[in-house]
Design a protein around this motif. Structure first.
Motif, PDB file in Angstrom:
ATOM      1  N   ARG A   1      -6.357   0.992  -0.063  1.00 31.31           N
ATOM      2  CA  ARG A   1      -5.373   0.714   1.298  1.00 31.31           C
ATOM      3  C   ARG A   1      -4.402   1.956   1.399  1.00 31.31           C
ATOM      4  O   ARG A   1      -3.979   2.109   2.537  1.00 31.31           O
ATOM      5  CB  ARG A   1      -4.456  -0.622   0.730  1.00 31.31           C
ATOM      6  CG  ARG A   1      -5.527  -1.639   0.810  1.00 31.31           C
ATOM      7  CD  ARG A   1      -4.616  -2.999   0.421  1.00 31.31           C
ATOM      8  NE  ARG A   1      -3.412  -3.399   1.494  1.00 31.31           N
ATOM      9  CZ  ARG A   1      -2.303  -3.969   1.317  1.00 31.31           C
ATOM     10  NH1 ARG A   1      -2.170  -4.469   0.083  1.00 31.31           N
ATOM     11  NH2 ARG A   1      -1.609  -4.196   2.215  1.00 31.31           N
TER      12      ARG A   1
ATOM     13  N   THR B   1      -5.436  -1.341  -4.276  1.00 30.97           N
ATOM     14  CA  THR B   1      -4.153  -0.834  -3.422  1.00 30.97           C
ATOM     15  C   THR B   1      -4.360   0.937  -3.232  1.00 30.97           C
ATOM     16  O   THR B   1      -3.915   1.382  -2.237  1.00 30.97           O
ATOM     17  CB  THR B   1      -3.090  -0.764  -4.830  1.00 30.97           C
ATOM     18  OG1 THR B   1      -2.959  -2.148  -5.197  1.00 30.97           O
ATOM     19  CG2 THR B   1      -1.846  -0.180  -4.273  1.00 30.97           C
TER      20      THR B   1
ATOM     21  N   PRO C   1       0.744  -1.129   0.064  1.00 30.43           N
ATOM     22  CA  PRO C   1       0.010   0.070   0.046  1.00 30.43           C
ATOM     23  C   PRO C   1       0.884   1.167   0.110  1.00 30.43           C
ATOM     24  O   PRO C   1       0.824   1.816   1.069  1.00 30.43           O
ATOM     25  CB  PRO C   1      -0.860  -0.325   1.318  1.00 30.43           C
ATOM     26  CG  PRO C   1      -0.022  -0.872   2.323  1.00 30.43           C
ATOM     27  CD  PRO C   1       0.738  -1.922   1.203  1.00 30.43           C
TER      28      PRO C   1
END
Length: 344
Positions: free
Chosen positions: A281, A278, A248
């Motif tokens: 996050r 991604t 992340p």
């Protein structure tokens, strides 16, 4: 108030309005409403929506409010809110008051109601002319220290939503090369599949690790490498492995945005969904939602993208993403705080 991790401190309404584009990832257009939730003077959540157009029946605003209130309530514990509207006074001020009253009725403290009109900030909650003059307070994001500090902290405010989408939107001029490479990769995949799903997974492990390592080393992927990776991602265990191996941070967001942008159209859903996860996050709810929408635009039945978009619209946190990769759960999301989000 501070951004998470003490990256930026806001001391005034002007600072707050200047910071909004960095909270949601782009500069809001007129007709936008942004609800900012705070916990002990720290910003923990931001949600953006579009106000109904002027002259729209009142129930449309009530419907927007009915959606925003529970989304924000899920971010408990919250100590107070700030609500910022963008546009003309006659359109924005009545909507701000209706939305503010709705939150107040739930027991949430609304500390600020602010309108931004033509680079001036107007407060609907402060009567002190010394700090909130009736003619508004000028704000220039290009010269503000908040903007400078936000940029140094790694926060980005793009010009508009289209600029966010531009990070992963397909470029037509690259199509011929990637189509030819994808045709060859598909034939290669067919050969690997004859050895069974385990063989596909093992090849996928090597391809995903190699591609991420190349990117981390500053080496771009060729059309053949992008095509092979995106074909392998159609195998769900390989896609889930890609999610697990992706970190992340912005570098990997950039990687998956590039793969999504270059993928042959039918193969977009998998990399777009990995990009969405991604970005989520990393706290970029806007990019996450738009990437998930891109996946569903190509394949309306792509389950993981649909589940992720459901979570984003509900204002849920990225801590539930592990559950989202388990396709046997039709709705694995459960409330939990602390994620920026965009509500459409």
């Amino acid at each position: 108030m501070s951004f998470p991790e003490n990256r930026l401190t806001l001391r005034s309404s002007a600072d707050l309005a200047t910071a909004v584009p960095y909270l949601i990832g782009f500069h809001p257009s007129d007709g936008s409403i942004v609800v900012i939730a705070c916990r002990d003077r720290r910003i923990v959540f931001a949600a953006r929506g579009d106000l109904p157009a002027p002259g729209t029946p009142a129930h449309h605003l009530r419907e927007l409010t009915a959606h925003l209130v529970p989304v924000v309530q899920r971010q408990q514990p919250i100590t107070d809110l700030a609500i910022v509207g963008y546009g003309a006074q006659g359109h924005v001020d009545p909507a701000l008051r209706v939305i503010g009253d709705a939150f107040t009725a739930t027991g949430l403290a609304v500390r600020e109601l602010l309108r931004v009109t033509e680079k001036r900030i107007f407060s609907l909650t402060c009567d002190d002319a010394a700090c909130c003059p009736p003619q508004g307070t000028p704000v220039d994001p290009t010269t503000s220290l908040v903007a400078v500090h936000a940029t140094v902290a790694g926060l980005v405010a793009r010009p508009d939503r289209a600029a966010v989408a531009g990070r992963f939107t397909t470029v037509d001029s690259t199509r011929d090369g990637i189509r030819h490479a994808t045709t060859e990769a598909t034939a290669r995949m067919t050969a690997v599949e004859t050895a069974g799903s385990t063989a596909v997974y093992e090849v996928g492990v090597l391809a995903v690790r190699r591609a991420l390592r190349q990117h981390d080393d500053g080496i771009g992927l060729s059309d053949d490498e992008v095509a092979w990776l995106t074909v392998l991602l159609t195998h769900q265990p390989v896609r889930d492995l890609a999610v697990d191996l992706t970190q992340p941070h912005d570098q990997h967001v950039t990687f998956w945005a590039e793969v999504t942008r270059r993928a042959d159209e039918p193969l977009v859903p998998a990399p777009a969904t990995v990009l969405a996860l991604t970005a989520w996050r990393c706290g970029d709810g806007v990019l996450a939602a738009m990437a998930a929408e891109r996946a569903l635009q190509v394949d309306p039945d792509y389950q993981l993208a649909a589940l992720l978009l459901q979570a984003l619209h509900a204002g849920l946190p990225p801590s539930v993403f592990e559950h989202a990769t388990t396709s046997t759960h039709p709705s694995p999301f459960s409330p939990n705080p602390n994620t920026p989000s965009e509500q459409e």
